[in-house]
Write a protein that holds these residues in place. Structure first.
Motif, PDB file in Angstrom:
ATOM      1  N   LYS A  52       0.833  -1.205   0.000  1.00  0.00           N
ATOM      2  CA  LYS A  52       0.000   0.000   0.000  1.00  0.00           C
ATOM      3  C   LYS A  52       0.870   1.258   0.000  1.00  0.00           C
ATOM      4  O   LYS A  52       0.616   2.211  -0.739  1.00  0.00           O
ATOM      5  N   PHE A  53       1.930   1.262   0.843  1.00  0.00           N
ATOM      6  CA  PHE A  53       2.846   2.406   0.898  1.00  0.00           C
ATOM      7  C   PHE A  53       3.526   2.627  -0.459  1.00  0.00           C
ATOM      8  O   PHE A  53       3.683   3.766  -0.905  1.00  0.00           O
ATOM      9  N   LYS A  54       3.919   1.533  -1.109  1.00  0.00           N
ATOM     10  CA  LYS A  54       4.570   1.637  -2.417  1.00  0.00           C
ATOM     11  C   LYS A  54       3.619   2.215  -3.457  1.00  0.00           C
ATOM     12  O   LYS A  54       4.021   3.022  -4.309  1.00  0.00           O
ATOM     13  N   SER A  55       2.358   1.802  -3.380  1.00  0.00           N
ATOM     14  CA  SER A  55       1.348   2.334  -4.305  1.00  0.00           C
ATOM     15  C   SER A  55       1.137   3.829  -4.072  1.00  0.00           C
ATOM     16  O   SER A  55       1.036   4.616  -5.026  1.00  0.00           O
ATOM     17  N   GLU A  56       1.079   4.221  -2.777  1.00  0.00           N
ATOM     18  CA  GLU A  56       0.919   5.643  -2.428  1.00  0.00           C
ATOM     19  C   GLU A  56       2.142   6.442  -2.873  1.00  0.00           C
ATOM     20  O   GLU A  56       2.026   7.592  -3.314  1.00  0.00           O
ATOM     21  N   LEU A  57       3.321   5.822  -2.755  1.00  0.00           N
ATOM     22  CA  LEU A  57       4.568   6.458  -3.192  1.00  0.00           C
ATOM     23  C   LEU A  57       4.526   6.711  -4.698  1.00  0.00           C
ATOM     24  O   LEU A  57       4.914   7.795  -5.177  1.00  0.00           O
ATOM     25  N   SER A  58       4.058   5.725  -5.425  1.00  0.00           N
ATOM     26  CA  SER A  58       3.945   5.850  -6.887  1.00  0.00           C
ATOM     27  C   SER A  58       2.972   6.970  -7.261  1.00  0.00           C
ATOM     28  O   SER A  58       3.223   7.750  -8.193  1.00  0.00           O
ATOM     29  N   ASN A 112       4.269  24.565  -7.176  1.00  0.00           N
ATOM     30  CA  ASN A 112       5.545  24.396  -6.468  1.00  0.00           C
ATOM     31  C   ASN A 112       5.327  24.003  -5.006  1.00  0.00           C
ATOM     32  O   ASN A 112       6.065  23.180  -4.452  1.00  0.00           O
ATOM     33  N   LYS A 113       4.295  24.624  -4.405  1.00  0.00           N
ATOM     34  CA  LYS A 113       3.963  24.297  -3.007  1.00  0.00           C
ATOM     35  C   LYS A 113       3.523  22.833  -2.895  1.00  0.00           C
ATOM     36  O   LYS A 113       3.933  22.112  -1.978  1.00  0.00           O
ATOM     37  N   LYS A 114       2.699  22.384  -3.840  1.00  0.00           N
ATOM     38  CA  LYS A 114       2.218  20.997  -3.817  1.00  0.00           C
ATOM     39  C   LYS A 114       3.353  20.010  -4.070  1.00  0.00           C
ATOM     40  O   LYS A 114       3.373  18.918  -3.511  1.00  0.00           O
ATOM     41  N   ILE A 115       4.302  20.404  -4.906  1.00  0.00           N
ATOM     42  CA  ILE A 115       5.474  19.552  -5.147  1.00  0.00           C
ATOM     43  C   ILE A 115       6.253  19.353  -3.848  1.00  0.00           C
ATOM     44  O   ILE A 115       6.663  18.232  -3.518  1.00  0.00           O
ATOM     45  N   LYS A 116       6.455  20.448  -3.088  1.00  0.00           N
ATOM     46  CA  LYS A 116       7.170  20.359  -1.815  1.00  0.00           C
ATOM     47  C   LYS A 116       6.415  19.466  -0.821  1.00  0.00           C
ATOM     48  O   LYS A 116       7.020  18.679  -0.092  1.00  0.00           O
ATOM     49  N   GLN A 117       5.063  19.609  -0.809  1.00  0.00           N
ATOM     50  CA  GLN A 117       4.247  18.780   0.076  1.00  0.00           C
ATOM     51  C   GLN A 117       4.356  17.301  -0.296  1.00  0.00           C
ATOM     52  O   GLN A 117       4.488  16.438   0.576  1.00  0.00           O
ATOM     53  N   ASP A 118       4.312  17.040  -1.596  1.00  0.00           N
ATOM     54  CA  ASP A 118       4.418  15.655  -2.067  1.00  0.00           C
ATOM     55  C   ASP A 118       5.795  15.080  -1.769  1.00  0.00           C
ATOM     56  O   ASP A 118       5.932  13.898  -1.407  1.00  0.00           O
ATOM     57  N   GLN A 119       6.835  15.916  -1.920  1.00  0.00           N
ATOM     58  CA  GLN A 119       8.195  15.450  -1.633  1.00  0.00           C
ATOM     59  C   GLN A 119       8.356  15.116  -0.150  1.00  0.00           C
ATOM     60  O   GLN A 119       9.004  14.125   0.204  1.00  0.00           O
ATOM     61  N   ALA A 120       7.741  15.946   0.712  1.00  0.00           N
ATOM     62  CA  ALA A 120       7.777  15.673   2.159  1.00  0.00           C
ATOM     63  C   ALA A 120       7.019  14.379   2.473  1.00  0.00           C
ATOM     64  O   ALA A 120       7.461  13.566   3.301  1.00  0.00           O
ATOM     65  N   ALA A 121       5.870  14.209   1.790  1.00  0.00           N
ATOM     66  CA  ALA A 121       5.072  12.988   1.978  1.00  0.00           C
ATOM     67  C   ALA A 121       5.837  11.759   1.508  1.00  0.00           C
ATOM     68  O   ALA A 121       5.769  10.698   2.130  1.00  0.00           O
ATOM     69  N   SER A 123       9.137  11.403   1.522  1.00  0.00           N
ATOM     70  CA  SER A 123      10.174  11.124   2.529  1.00  0.00           C
ATOM     71  C   SER A 123       9.584  10.372   3.717  1.00  0.00           C
ATOM     72  O   SER A 123      10.166   9.389   4.205  1.00  0.00           O
ATOM     73  N   ALA A 124       8.396  10.835   4.174  1.00  0.00           N
ATOM     74  CA  ALA A 124       7.723  10.179   5.301  1.00  0.00           C
ATOM     75  C   ALA A 124       7.304   8.757   4.930  1.00  0.00           C
ATOM     76  O   ALA A 124       7.436   7.826   5.731  1.00  0.00           O
ATOM     77  N   LYS A 125       6.812   8.615   3.702  1.00  0.00           N
ATOM     78  CA  LYS A 125       6.346   7.302   3.236  1.00  0.00           C
ATOM     79  C   LYS A 125       7.521   6.322   3.127  1.00  0.00           C
ATOM     80  O   LYS A 125       7.387   5.145   3.480  1.00  0.00           O
ATOM     81  N   LYS A 126       8.666   6.811   2.670  1.00  0.00           N
ATOM     82  CA  LYS A 126       9.853   5.946   2.564  1.00  0.00           C
ATOM     83  C   LYS A 126      10.316   5.481   3.941  1.00  0.00           C
ATOM     84  O   LYS A 126      10.740   4.336   4.112  1.00  0.00           O
ATOM     85  N   GLU A 127      10.216   6.382   4.931  1.00  0.00           N
ATOM     86  CA  GLU A 127      10.572   6.007   6.306  1.00  0.00           C
ATOM     87  C   GLU A 127       9.609   4.946   6.836  1.00  0.00           C
ATOM     88  O   GLU A 127      10.025   4.002   7.522  1.00  0.00           O
ATOM     89  N   GLN A 128       8.309   5.117   6.514  1.00  0.00           N
ATOM     90  CA  GLN A 128       7.314   4.126   6.932  1.00  0.00           C
ATOM     91  C   GLN A 128       7.608   2.754   6.307  1.00  0.00           C
ATOM     92  O   GLN A 128       7.462   1.725   6.969  1.00  0.00           O
ATOM     93  N   ILE A 129       8.013   2.778   5.056  1.00  0.00           N
ATOM     94  CA  ILE A 129       8.336   1.515   4.369  1.00  0.00           C
ATOM     95  C   ILE A 129       9.533   0.846   5.031  1.00  0.00           C
ATOM     96  O   ILE A 129       9.523  -0.372   5.274  1.00  0.00           O
ATOM     97  N   ILE A 130      10.566   1.640   5.357  1.00  0.00           N
ATOM     98  CA  ILE A 130      11.761   1.083   6.009  1.00  0.00           C
ATOM     99  C   ILE A 130      11.405   0.484   7.365  1.00  0.00           C
ATOM    100  O   ILE A 130      11.807  -0.639   7.700  1.00  0.00           O
TER     101      ILE A 130
END
Length: 260
Positions: A52-58, A112-121, A123-130
């Motif tokens: 699920k996290f990988k799908s959300e990441l995609s 640009n603001k949404k890109i930053k939000q998605d990039q932060a999300a 990073s958080a999602k990758k940590e959750q996966i780890i």
């Protein structure tokens, strides 16, 4: 040819004896089968969570790509409008282009603001996966250890269990009464000690220990019909005769007469 009631009761007693031995084997295994099943379910849950996290990441990465495409579109439109602005015929056309340029600038800022939000999300999602993968690996190690332990116990009792299962199949056929077998299984599933067929011991049911009246005991001894305990529903297959041990008589010694 259908068995007599007495033969059915003998078969039920045999069936109960076999099931009690199988219960003992299960006790040796303890909670290991349930622990293994729980770990397998937990692992499946973590694997689903990772997917699920990988799908959300995609989805987040696709969202960033879309915002970047939008920004490029905005910039192209800005360049085109700026060229137009150089050739306007009046102030009204100039103001209209200028207003659209301001809107495009705002759209670009939002993207640009949404890109930053998605990039932060991301990073958080990758940590959750780890973190989830780390927990998943720990649970897999636990499962492997539990399975080895369970397999060792099963291998020790496997031959005996197979032998008992064959005996159980034979006993079931000898009962020749589906309703009785259904009742037996139901009582066993509800009984803490797994006893569905018992004897009367010391005038009491061997399962719930409630008193069985004398007349009912006499009917049980005759074995002409299936009789169940009126308190717990267990099948009463017989009455154990209580053996009373005779106390040894005390020896009496004659007192010697006193000499005159």
């Amino acid at each position: 040819m259908e068995n007599t009631v007495s033969q059915k009761l003998d078969a039920m007693v045999k069936l109960q004896s076999i099931d009690s031995k199988l219960d003992e084997i299960k006790k040796i295994r303890g909670d290991l089968p349930e622990e293994v099943q729980d770990l397998e379910d937990e692992i499946a849950g973590y694997e689903t969570r990772v997917d699920k996290f990988k799908s959300e990441l995609s989805d987040l990465e696709a969202s960033i790509d879309q915002h970047k495409a939008n920004i490029k579109s905005y910039k192209d439109r800005v360049a085109h409008l700026q060229d137009q602005q150089m050739n306007v015929r009046n102030n009204r056309e100039y103001d209209a282009i200028n207003k659209e340029l301001e809107m495009l600038d705002l759209d670009e800022q939002v993207s640009n603001k949404k890109i930053k939000q998605d990039q932060a999300a991301i990073s958080a999602k990758k940590e959750q996966i780890i973190d989830t993968k780390t927990t998943l690996e720990e649970r897999k190690k636990d499962l492997s250890s539990k399975k080895v332990e369970l397999d060792e116990i099963i291998s020790e009792t496997e031959i005996e269990e197979e032998k008992l299962m064959k005996q159980r199949d034979k006993a079931l056929k000898n009962v020749q009464d589906e309703r009785l077998i259904t009742a037996y299984d139901r009582i066993r599933s509800n009984a803490v000690n797994g006893l569905a067929v018992v004897s009367v011991k010391k005038s009491a049911c061997g399962g719930c220990f409630n008193v069985v009246p004398p007349q009912r005991q006499a009917d049980i001894k005759e074995r002409k019909k299936i009789i169940v305990c009126e308190h717990c529903g267990r099948v009463l297959a017989g009455v154990e005769v209580e053996v009373v041990e005779e106390k040894p008589k005390k020896r009496t010694t004659r007192r010697k007469k006193k000499e005159a």
